[in-house]
Design a protein around this motif. Structure first.
Motif, PDB file in Angstrom:
ATOM      1  N   PHE A  74       0.826  -1.215   0.000  1.00 50.04           N
ATOM      2  CA  PHE A  74       0.000   0.000   0.000  1.00 50.04           C
ATOM      3  C   PHE A  74       0.859   1.264   0.000  1.00 50.04           C
ATOM      4  CE2 PHE A  74      -3.435  -2.890   0.988  1.00 50.04           C
ATOM      5  CZ  PHE A  74      -4.481  -2.307   0.283  1.00 50.04           C
ATOM      6  N   LEU A  75       2.027   1.219   0.617  1.00 53.04           N
ATOM      7  CA  LEU A  75       2.888   2.415   0.664  1.00 53.04           C
ATOM      8  C   LEU A  75       3.631   2.635  -0.648  1.00 53.04           C
ATOM      9  CD1 LEU A  75       4.491   1.965   4.220  1.00 53.04           C
ATOM     10  CD2 LEU A  75       2.706   3.599   3.568  1.00 53.04           C
ATOM     11  N   GLU A  76       3.947   1.546  -1.368  1.00 50.72           N
ATOM     12  CA  GLU A  76       4.874   1.668  -2.498  1.00 50.72           C
ATOM     13  C   GLU A  76       4.264   1.391  -3.866  1.00 50.72           C
ATOM     14  OE1 GLU A  76       8.104  -0.970  -1.498  1.00 50.72           O
ATOM     15  OE2 GLU A  76       8.600   0.147   0.322  1.00 50.72           O
ATOM     16  N   GLU A  77       3.208   0.569  -3.937  1.00 49.12           N
ATOM     17  CA  GLU A  77       2.744   0.133  -5.254  1.00 49.12           C
ATOM     18  C   GLU A  77       1.306   0.526  -5.554  1.00 49.12           C
ATOM     19  OE1 GLU A  77       3.943  -3.858  -6.590  1.00 49.12           O
ATOM     20  OE2 GLU A  77       4.877  -4.141  -4.628  1.00 49.12           O
ATOM     21  N   PHE A  78       0.579   0.939  -4.541  1.00 46.70           N
ATOM     22  CA  PHE A  78      -0.858   1.120  -4.679  1.00 46.70           C
ATOM     23  C   PHE A  78      -1.211   2.591  -4.921  1.00 46.70           C
ATOM     24  CE2 PHE A  78      -5.134   1.624  -2.715  1.00 46.70           C
ATOM     25  CZ  PHE A  78      -5.823   0.728  -3.505  1.00 46.70           C
ATOM     26  N   SER A  79      -2.204   2.848  -5.757  1.00 41.69           N
ATOM     27  CA  SER A  79      -2.698   4.216  -5.936  1.00 41.69           C
ATOM     28  C   SER A  79      -3.924   4.433  -5.050  1.00 41.69           C
ATOM     29  CB  SER A  79      -3.099   4.434  -7.398  1.00 41.69           C
ATOM     30  OG  SER A  79      -3.905   5.592  -7.459  1.00 41.69           O
ATOM     31  N   TRP A  80      -3.863   5.495  -4.254  1.00 36.91           N
ATOM     32  CA  TRP A  80      -4.958   5.790  -3.321  1.00 36.91           C
ATOM     33  C   TRP A  80      -6.056   6.614  -4.000  1.00 36.91           C
ATOM     34  CZ3 TRP A  80      -4.510   3.902   1.719  1.00 36.91           C
ATOM     35  CH2 TRP A  80      -3.243   3.433   2.077  1.00 36.91           C
ATOM     36  N   ALA A  81      -5.816   7.046  -5.246  1.00 35.83           N
ATOM     37  CA  ALA A  81      -6.754   7.968  -5.898  1.00 35.83           C
ATOM     38  C   ALA A  81      -8.142   7.337  -6.035  1.00 35.83           C
ATOM     39  CB  ALA A  81      -6.222   8.355  -7.278  1.00 35.83           C
ATOM     40  N   LEU A 110      -4.307   3.844   8.350  1.00 30.27           N
ATOM     41  CA  LEU A 110      -3.648   4.665   7.328  1.00 30.27           C
ATOM     42  C   LEU A 110      -4.590   5.050   6.193  1.00 30.27           C
ATOM     43  CD1 LEU A 110      -0.258   2.706   6.982  1.00 30.27           C
ATOM     44  CD2 LEU A 110      -0.665   4.796   8.289  1.00 30.27           C
ATOM     45  N   LEU A 111      -5.757   4.408   6.136  1.00 28.46           N
ATOM     46  CA  LEU A 111      -6.667   4.649   5.016  1.00 28.46           C
ATOM     47  C   LEU A 111      -7.261   6.056   5.072  1.00 28.46           C
ATOM     48  CD1 LEU A 111      -8.679   1.310   4.901  1.00 28.46           C
ATOM     49  CD2 LEU A 111      -6.648   1.955   3.588  1.00 28.46           C
ATOM     50  N   PRO A 112      -7.498   6.657   3.912  1.00 29.15           N
ATOM     51  CA  PRO A 112      -8.185   7.957   3.906  1.00 29.15           C
ATOM     52  C   PRO A 112      -9.573   7.831   4.544  1.00 29.15           C
ATOM     53  CG  PRO A 112      -7.295   7.422   1.724  1.00 29.15           C
ATOM     54  CD  PRO A 112      -7.152   6.191   2.566  1.00 29.15           C
ATOM     55  N   GLN A 113     -10.043   8.931   5.119  1.00 27.82           N
ATOM     56  CA  GLN A 113     -11.376   8.975   5.739  1.00 27.82           C
ATOM     57  C   GLN A 113     -12.435   8.475   4.754  1.00 27.82           C
ATOM     58  OE1 GLN A 113     -12.966  10.454   8.657  1.00 27.82           O
ATOM     59  NE2 GLN A 113     -10.989  10.128   9.626  1.00 27.82           N
ATOM     60  N   GLY A 114     -13.338   7.673   5.264  1.00 25.48           N
ATOM     61  CA  GLY A 114     -14.487   7.289   4.450  1.00 25.48           C
ATOM     62  C   GLY A 114     -14.282   6.041   3.611  1.00 25.48           C
ATOM     63  N   VAL A 115     -13.057   5.496   3.560  1.00 27.32           N
ATOM     64  CA  VAL A 115     -12.828   4.267   2.788  1.00 27.32           C
ATOM     65  C   VAL A 115     -13.298   3.072   3.615  1.00 27.32           C
ATOM     66  CG1 VAL A 115     -11.074   2.740   1.800  1.00 27.32           C
ATOM     67  CG2 VAL A 115     -10.884   5.227   1.504  1.00 27.32           C
TER      68      VAL A 115
END
Ligand SMILES: [Zn+2]
Length: 595
Positions: A74-81, A110-115
């Motif tokens: 999640f820190l290196e390969e994943f897109s949070w968009a 670590l997840l953005p709010q609402g996910v």
């Protein structure tokens, strides 16, 4: 250091760097067109530099972290968009069903709010893996974006099954290599990385050394390690990912277990006195380096800056502790440590029921020391005040903690937990002149009915990645779960214990922010470690148990996740400790004690 005749070096060597060894072997014309995937114990910068070097040689390579692979994905390969929801399937081990959920910590925080996040077990039957394992265990990540797109990722978590240094079966993260040839042939194998080889060499040194028959076997057993790896801070409280810190914990507890097993004691026995075990793991160098030596006890005292007690942002210096204690007057009590340091307490006599207040039994839990002194100064303002204050029960451990944080200020350093004998002072036999004597004197003088014993535990995740990941014997303490209380009582004092916990938690609920702090930590804990098994009162988890062997009828133990805290979070920690002492002291005065 080799010219000091009192230092005996048992092993000194460095280890070929795994990333360089991969380059030497595979960044060659023979592997043109291959795809290489490797899992190693290295930080992101080193893994990326290695990928770049492979690319320059015409080989596609991906190097991933063998440690906490899902979090690194999640820190290196994943897109949070435009992330909307996640379903994460995790592998389940028959003997440790939540192990891979714990290894995913603190992803949920670590997840953005609402996910939205949901965890599911991979497959339906627990996984049993063998040493001839042909593919890594894996997580499956199902992603839904707010654009409606769906994605699935397969995140591998290479592990090996092995017998550890005390011959117990373990499933541990390990190095791994996968090569895919231009025509699609895949070969996979376990790779012993430099990180793992260093640990194995340290353990092999213990087994091949001739120890003397009687304990303590040494003054200081020192592991000086250089690891070319930097820590990674996470955007959540005190969390960070540190291979260096994890190695300190592995070396310390594994060495302790080696001597426990050798002495025929249970793993985790706290009475064993091997001597002081000191892993000093620094983040530096070009390759992993290990020096194992036997040294004289360190009796020096590193100075710590003097600070304002009420707002102390860091652990107090011993000189300041002694001065604050002296300012309380009262009768002085003394014991000594193995290294010759003084253990000091003060007995303040008054008409109240007597209470014993202690801190620093486990010397890497530093907030209790400040909390105890703050409370003592507060209580001593009353004419009736009647207590013994023993703010630093383990000065040898505390001096070691000061020495270790000089190079690694953000690490929990459990080597500073016990005394220089290597034992927990609470396990020392009665009648000796060492640390536990201060409690015996305190009880003999005061006949206290309550002992308030201030403790802490790690403020960020504690792991042992090379021995099954979850710290053996401390499975309940691996991630923070708020400030909580343990009440131990002699037979007949159960009602008094319940009343005391009720009164103390009512007062603690008035400490600004403390109930909210607990709720947040417990929420994240429950996501990764399962439902809290402690009962709750007024927002505080607690545990009540009977102990017929303790000195006082009642003992209240605090547990604040304080290890590694500094700054404002440290102030919050010692404020909670102080509030507990004051609340318990006051509640104890009116408690019905009809045993
Ligand atoms: Zn403790």
């Amino acid at each position: 250091m080799t010219n000091n005749p009192r230092i005996e070096i048992l092993l000194e060597r460095s280890f070929p760097r795994t990333t360089r060894a991969l380059l030497d072997e595979y960044a060659t014309p023979a592997y043109q067109g291959y795809q290489l995937e490797a899992w190693v114990f290295d930080d992101e910068a080193e893994r990326q530099a290695t990928e770049t070097a492979f690319k320059a040689a015409g080989i596609r390579a991906r190097l991933r972290s063998a440690y906490k692979p899902l979090v690194h994905f999640f820190l290196e390969e994943f897109s949070w968009a435009s992330l909307q929801s996640l379903v994460i399937e995790y592998p389940v081990l028959a003997h440790a069903p939540r192990r891979f959920l714990l290894e995913a910590y603190p992803l949920a925080g670590l997840l953005p709010q609402g996910v939205a996040l949901r965890w599911e077990e991979v497959g339906t039957t627990p996984t049993t893996i063998s040493t001839t394992i042909s593919t890594p265990l894996h997580y499956r990540v199902r992603v839904e974006r707010s654009t409606g797109e769906l994605e699935t990722y397969w995140v591998e978590a290479p592990n090996r099954q092995h017998l550890d240094h005390v011959d117990e079966a373990q499933c541990s993260p390990c190095g791994w290599l996968r090569l895919t040839s231009p025509n699609g042939e895949v070969s996979e194998s376990i790779v012993e990385t430099d990180y793992e080889a260093l640990f194995q060499a340290a353990m092999a040194t213990l087994s091949s050394t001739q120890w003397q028959t009687a304990s303590p076997y040494f003054e200081e057993l020192n592991f000086t390690v250089q690891l070319p790896c930097s820590d990674r801070r996470l955007a959540l409280d005190d969390e960070h990912i540190s291979l260096a810190e994890a190695l300190h914990e592995e070396l310390y507890f594994s060495a302790l277990e080696y001597f426990q097993r050798r002495a025929g004691l249970a793993l985790g026995d706290r009475s064993i006195q091997p001597g002081q075990i000191v892993p000093e793991v620094s983040s530096q160098g070009e390759r992993a380096y290990l020096n194992v030596s036997l040294r004289p006890l360190d009796a020096s005292q590193l100075p710590r800056a003097e600070v304002e007690l009420e707002s102390a942002q860091q652990a107090l210096g011993v000189e300041q502790i002694e001065a604050l204690l002296a300012a309380l007057d009262g009768q002085a009590l003394h014991a000594k440590t193995r290294a010759g340091r003084a253990v000091e307490a003060r007995y303040i006599v008054g008409s109240d029921r007597a209470v014993m207040i202690s801190a620093g039994q486990h010397a890497n839990e530093t907030s209790g020391v400040v909390g105890a002194l703050r409370a003592a100064h507060h209580l001593s303002a009353e004419r009736e005040a009647h207590f013994v204050i023993s703010p630093l029960e383990n000065p040898d451990g505390y001096a070691l903690q000061g020495r270790l944080i000089a190079t690694q200020p953000r690490h929990m350093h459990h080597a500073a937990r016990y005394t220089a004998f290597g034992n927990d002072l609470q396990s020392q036999p009665l009648g000796q002149p060492f640390e536990h004597a201060i409690r015996e004197q305190a009880f003999a003088l005061s006949n206290a009915g309550l002992h308030i014993n201030l403790h802490g535990y790690p403020a960020h995740e504690w792991t042992r990645p090379l021995s099954g990941y979850v710290p053996r014997g401390f499975e309940m303490w691996t991630i923070p779960k708020g400030f909580f209380l343990i009440l131990r009582h002699q037979p007949g004092y159960e009602t008094a214990a319940e009343q005391l916990v009720e009164a103390v938690t009512q007062q603690l609920a008035q400490v600004p922010g403390l109930v909210e702090f607990n709720a947040a930590q417990i929420g994240l804990f429950e996501t990764h470690a399962g439902a809290l098994t402690f009962p709750m009162l007024n927002g505080f988890p607690y545990l009540i148990s009977e102990d017929g062997n303790q000195l006082t009828p009642l003992m209240l133990i605090t547990e604040y996740p304080d290890e590694t805290l500094t700054g404002e979070p440290f102030v919050q920690a010692h404020t909670a400790q102080m509030a507990t002492v004051v609340a318990a002291y006051n509640a104890f005065q009116t408690l019905s004690l009809n045993a």
